[in-house]
Motif scaffolding. Structure first.
Motif, mmCIF file in Angstrom:
data_model
loop_
_atom_site.group_PDB
_atom_site.id
_atom_site.type_symbol
_atom_site.label_atom_id
_atom_site.label_comp_id
_atom_site.label_asym_id
_atom_site.label_seq_id
_atom_site.Cartn_x
_atom_site.Cartn_y
_atom_site.Cartn_z
ATOM 1 N N MET A 17 18.965 9.972 92.429
ATOM 2 C CA MET A 17 19.975 10.968 92.772
ATOM 3 C C MET A 17 20.513 11.672 91.527
ATOM 4 O O MET A 17 21.555 12.301 91.565
ATOM 5 C CB MET A 17 21.135 10.294 93.512
ATOM 6 C CG MET A 17 20.753 9.635 94.803
ATOM 7 S SD MET A 17 20.178 10.777 96.023
ATOM 8 C CE MET A 17 21.695 11.600 96.423
ATOM 9 N N SER A 18 19.786 11.580 90.441
ATOM 10 C CA SER A 18 20.319 12.044 89.167
ATOM 11 C C SER A 18 20.459 13.547 89.064
ATOM 12 O O SER A 18 21.269 14.035 88.297
ATOM 13 C CB SER A 18 19.458 11.524 88.023
ATOM 14 O OG SER A 18 18.175 12.067 88.101
ATOM 15 N N SER A 19 19.694 14.303 89.779
ATOM 16 C CA SER A 19 19.809 15.760 89.704
ATOM 17 C C SER A 19 19.636 16.329 91.106
ATOM 18 O O SER A 19 18.531 16.574 91.555
ATOM 19 C CB SER A 19 18.781 16.321 88.737
ATOM 20 O OG SER A 19 17.489 15.848 89.077
ATOM 21 N N CYS A 20 20.715 16.555 91.748
ATOM 22 C CA CYS A 20 20.722 16.913 93.164
ATOM 23 C C CYS A 20 19.994 18.216 93.453
ATOM 24 O O CYS A 20 19.248 18.312 94.419
ATOM 25 C CB CYS A 20 22.152 17.001 93.670
ATOM 26 S SG CYS A 20 22.956 15.398 93.683
ATOM 27 N N PHE A 24 16.844 18.060 95.875
ATOM 28 C CA PHE A 24 17.066 18.573 97.217
ATOM 29 C C PHE A 24 17.033 20.092 97.326
ATOM 30 O O PHE A 24 17.150 20.630 98.421
ATOM 31 C CB PHE A 24 18.420 18.082 97.744
ATOM 32 C CG PHE A 24 18.501 16.592 97.837
ATOM 33 C CD1 PHE A 24 17.717 15.905 98.731
ATOM 34 C CD2 PHE A 24 19.356 15.882 97.017
ATOM 35 C CE1 PHE A 24 17.782 14.527 98.816
ATOM 36 C CE2 PHE A 24 19.435 14.504 97.094
ATOM 37 C CZ PHE A 24 18.643 13.831 98.000
ATOM 38 N N ALA A 49 25.605 21.595 94.682
ATOM 39 C CA ALA A 49 24.795 20.782 93.770
ATOM 40 C C ALA A 49 25.544 20.505 92.469
ATOM 41 O O ALA A 49 25.440 19.411 91.909
ATOM 42 C CB ALA A 49 23.481 21.492 93.476
ATOM 43 N N ALA A 52 28.070 17.765 93.254
ATOM 44 C CA ALA A 52 27.377 16.495 93.463
ATOM 45 C C ALA A 52 26.881 15.906 92.144
ATOM 46 O O ALA A 52 26.967 14.690 91.927
ATOM 47 C CB ALA A 52 26.210 16.689 94.425
ATOM 48 N N ASP A 53 26.384 16.750 91.250
ATOM 49 C CA ASP A 53 25.934 16.264 89.942
ATOM 50 C C ASP A 53 27.096 15.700 89.132
ATOM 51 O O ASP A 53 26.964 14.667 88.469
ATOM 52 C CB ASP A 53 25.264 17.387 89.144
ATOM 53 C CG ASP A 53 23.828 17.608 89.542
ATOM 54 O OD1 ASP A 53 23.238 16.690 90.137
ATOM 55 O OD2 ASP A 53 23.292 18.688 89.258
ATOM 56 N N LEU A 56 28.193 12.305 91.031
ATOM 57 C CA LEU A 56 27.232 11.216 91.117
ATOM 58 C C LEU A 56 26.696 10.771 89.762
ATOM 59 O O LEU A 56 26.697 9.591 89.437
ATOM 60 C CB LEU A 56 26.067 11.607 92.028
ATOM 61 C CG LEU A 56 26.430 11.811 93.490
ATOM 62 C CD1 LEU A 56 25.221 12.294 94.264
ATOM 63 C CD2 LEU A 56 26.958 10.526 94.086
ATOM 64 N N GLY A 60 22.498 14.353 85.181
ATOM 65 C CA GLY A 60 21.660 15.124 86.096
ATOM 66 C C GLY A 60 21.965 16.610 86.043
ATOM 67 O O GLY A 60 21.123 17.448 86.368
ATOM 68 N N ASP A 64 19.265 19.776 85.976
ATOM 69 C CA ASP A 64 19.304 20.917 86.879
ATOM 70 C C ASP A 64 19.362 22.246 86.130
ATOM 71 O O ASP A 64 18.702 23.209 86.500
ATOM 72 C CB ASP A 64 20.485 20.805 87.834
ATOM 73 C CG ASP A 64 20.262 19.772 88.912
ATOM 74 O OD1 ASP A 64 19.095 19.400 89.136
ATOM 75 O OD2 ASP A 64 21.243 19.346 89.535
#
Length: 73
Positions: A17-20, A24, A49, A52-53, A56, A60, A64
């Motif tokens: 999940m390191s780079s949303c 995704f 995103a 989220a980065d 989380l 990440g 991105d």
């Protein structure tokens, strides 16, 4: 042994999940990869995103931005 396995699975989950936006966001287009020329409008960032980065896994965010996946197509 169970504790080590759970820690390992948690680490794998965090890394995945390191780079949303990269994971995704779908395929990165050429428009996302290239920087805008002088006088052209700047690229818009995917706010979901980005948030989220930050929440989380902060490194990440660098992934991105490096891949261009954080920008909207």
């Amino acid at each position: 042994m169970k504790k080590q396995l759970s820690i390992l699975s948690l680490a794998v989950l965090l890394l995945s999940m390191s780079s949303c936006a990269t994971v995704f966001g779908g395929k990165v287009t050429d428009a996302q990869r290239t920087k805008p020329a002088a006088g052209q409008p700047s690229r818009e960032i995917r706010t979901g995103a980005l948030i989220a980065d930050i929440l989380l896994f902060l490194p990440g965010l660098a992934v991105d931005f490096a891949t261009g996946a954080i920008y909207r197509p």
